[in-house]
Design a protein around this motif. Structure first.
Motif: not given
Length: 547
Positions: A157-160, A252-255
């Motif tokens: 989910t691109h959080f990492l 951070f951008e995904r968050f």
């Protein structure tokens, strides 16, 4: 970068990494890119302290390094990232979001990566499994495979994301020659000082095949310095897991995209109802992959696609969905727009307009809280009508002339309202000049953002002062809690526990309770102001991207 941002960055660095790192970080923020020798000379710190401070900043992404601006052979230069340092303020929100989406395991993975800056998957999985096992009931342990599965979900989910490969630079020592010396008489080739972005790396979101078999280990007793010893043991661990040299960091951008979507969904729920917000949530979820981060609106979605993607638990019939979509399109806030008629109608979520309207509502709220409801009425009137003379403001707002004049001048003095002069003749004579009041939303949002930075800096400074004033009492409380924990693990008798608890007197307990209440209030205020900061930053960035 403003003085308020530099001040806030300094306080955040001091709180998390100490005064030495704060001194080096603020120096780089104020002076720009500098090489090692210049930093040592201008800060007055020893070589060892400056190197360690730079290592900490680079490890946490707060600083980057690149080849010198003078070309090959020039010393490596270090840059401090103000935006990255300010993200420290949002750490609690990142962790809470991970807990909401992925449970305790996701929370601890994000927390571990934020504490370490960047680390390998195998190291993170082991540490998180040990921490989860420590908090589980006796006889229960956490399997490494469960933590690895949650880690993989966060990557999917691109959080990492993987850390980008380091740029090739010359030696940090200025006396070291470059690897490829330039030919005499040939001008130096331009050096690309921009650090690589993670997205430019093709395997940014590829999870390596890690061989991790085992379960979390339970610590027998919690002692001071246990974390440092476990970190050293991890470094000295000779066992290989197949992911050596592959480091991960928080995206951070995904968050921030998730926060933006949640802000829009919450605004729709407050403005209309819960069903409308669930429809918008479905539209945002469907367009997560197809919409670029800086797009002004999502990709068009047909009503048929939206209907098929709605979760069955909502129990929304197709005619009801059409009515809700029409309601959302006709709403003045313009959260949803219509882009065509095919497939039952094509609809988009207006991301930029939604952020602009939310920022506008925030500005109106600030004016109302600071200057009263009548000033807010004038402010809203100028936002809607764009340009008005003083007499028109009095008539439209239905406020007496004297009061309207005082309110306008108060707003003008605070730079919330601007005055535009339109002369009839070139001499700018007052009798032949129109004086129009107006509100420029973007500059006003930037000004309010700086006020928010100043507010957060004051809150952090106050919290650090409160903690420093009660440092002795806090250390005593922590020592007693550690003794109680060790006695409980060893199975001590209740009389012994009571005796240790009585080492803190009643006045000290009352002082501790008061201190914790004050710190909790300051923490809560920081989080609330940070929500306003995030909304204003998102609006400003979206406006810059769309212009």
């Amino acid at each position: 970068m403003t003085a308020q941002e530099v001040r806030l960055c300094g306080l955040l660095l001091r709180e998390h990494f100490g005064e030495v790192v704060e001194k080096v970080g603020t120096h780089l923020l104020k002076c720009g890119a500098q090489n090692l020798r210049t930093i040592i000379h201008e800060t007055g710190l020893s070589v060892d302290l400056v190197k360690k401070s730079l290592c900490v900043l680079v490890q946490h992404g707060a600083s980057t390094f690149s080849s010198g601006r003078k070309g090959p052979g020039s010393p490596t230069e270090y840059h401090a990232s103000c935006d990255r340092i300010l993200r420290i303020l949002r750490y609690p929100r990142y962790i809470y979001t991970a807990k909401t989406l992925y449970g305790d395991t996701g929370e601890l993975i994000i927390e571990e990566l934020l504490q370490r800056g960047h680390t390998t998957m195998s190291s993170t999985v082991k540490t998180v499994a040990d921490r989860l096992t420590q908090n589980m009931a006796e006889g229960l342990t956490m399997d490494y495979s469960e933590v690895s599965s949650t880690f993989s979900k966060l990557v999917e989910t691109h959080f990492l994301q993987r850390c980008p490969p380091l740029p090739r630079v010359g030696n940090k020592d200025s006396s070291a020659p470059s690897e490829t010396p330039a030919t005499p008489g040939t001008p130096a080739a331009p050096v690309n000082t921009a650090p690589p972005t993670p997205e430019s790396f093709p395997e940014c979101y590829k999870v390596p095949s890690v061989t991790l078999i085992g379960r979390g280990k339970r610590q027998l007793a919690s002692e001071d310095g246990e974390e440092q010893r476990s970190a050293k043991r991890a470094k000295m661990d000779p066992q290989t897991h197949g992911d050596e040299g592959i480091y991960w960091q928080v995206n951070f951008e995904r968050f921030h995209l998730h926060f933006r979507d949640q802000t829009i969904i919450s605004a729709v729920a407050n403005k209309l109802d819960q069903t409308s917000s669930e429809i918008v949530r479905t539209m945002l979820r469907m367009s997560e992959v197809t919409t670029s981060p800086m797009a002004t609106c999502t990709k068009p979605l047909s009503a048929n696609e939206i209907f098929r993607s709605l979760p069955p638990s909502y129990n929304i019939l197709r005619p009801i969905l059409d009515q809700y979509l029409t309601l959302l399109v006709d709403d003045p806030m313009e959260f949803v727009g219509k882009a065509g008629e095919s497939g039952g109608g094509m609809f988009v979520v207006n991301l930029h307009r939604a952020l602009a309207n939310l920022a506008r509502a925030t500005l109106e709220s600030v004016v109302q809280e600071r200057f009263g409801s009548r000033s807010a009425r004038i402010f809203r009137l100028l936002l809607r009508k764009r340009h008005l003379e003083q007499k028109q403001v009095e008539d439209f707002a239905m406020i007496p002339a004297k009061e309207a004049k005082d309110m306008l001048y108060t707003l003008l003095s605070q730079n919330l309202v601007q005055l535009q002069e339109i002369p009839k003749t070139p001499d700018y004579a007052p009798s032949r000049t129109f004086y129009l009041y107006t509100v420029n939303q973007l500059p006003t949002a930037r000004m309010l953002l700086q006020s928010c930075y100043k507010t957060v800096a004051n809150l952090v400074e106050r919290r650090l002062f409160e903690t420093k004033e009660s440092k002795r009492l806090l250390e005593k409380s922590q020592r007693i809690e550690a003794i109680l924990a060790s006695l409980q693990v060893s199975g001590a008798e209740p009389e012994q526990l009571t005796e240790v608890e009585e080492m803190i007197t009643a006045p000290e307990k009352q002082q501790l309770d008061t201190l914790r209440l004050h710190i909790n209030k300051l923490d809560s205020a920081e989080n609330q102001v940070d929500e306003t900061i995030f909304l204003l930053e998102s609006y400003i960035n979206s406006t810059n991207a769309s212009s």
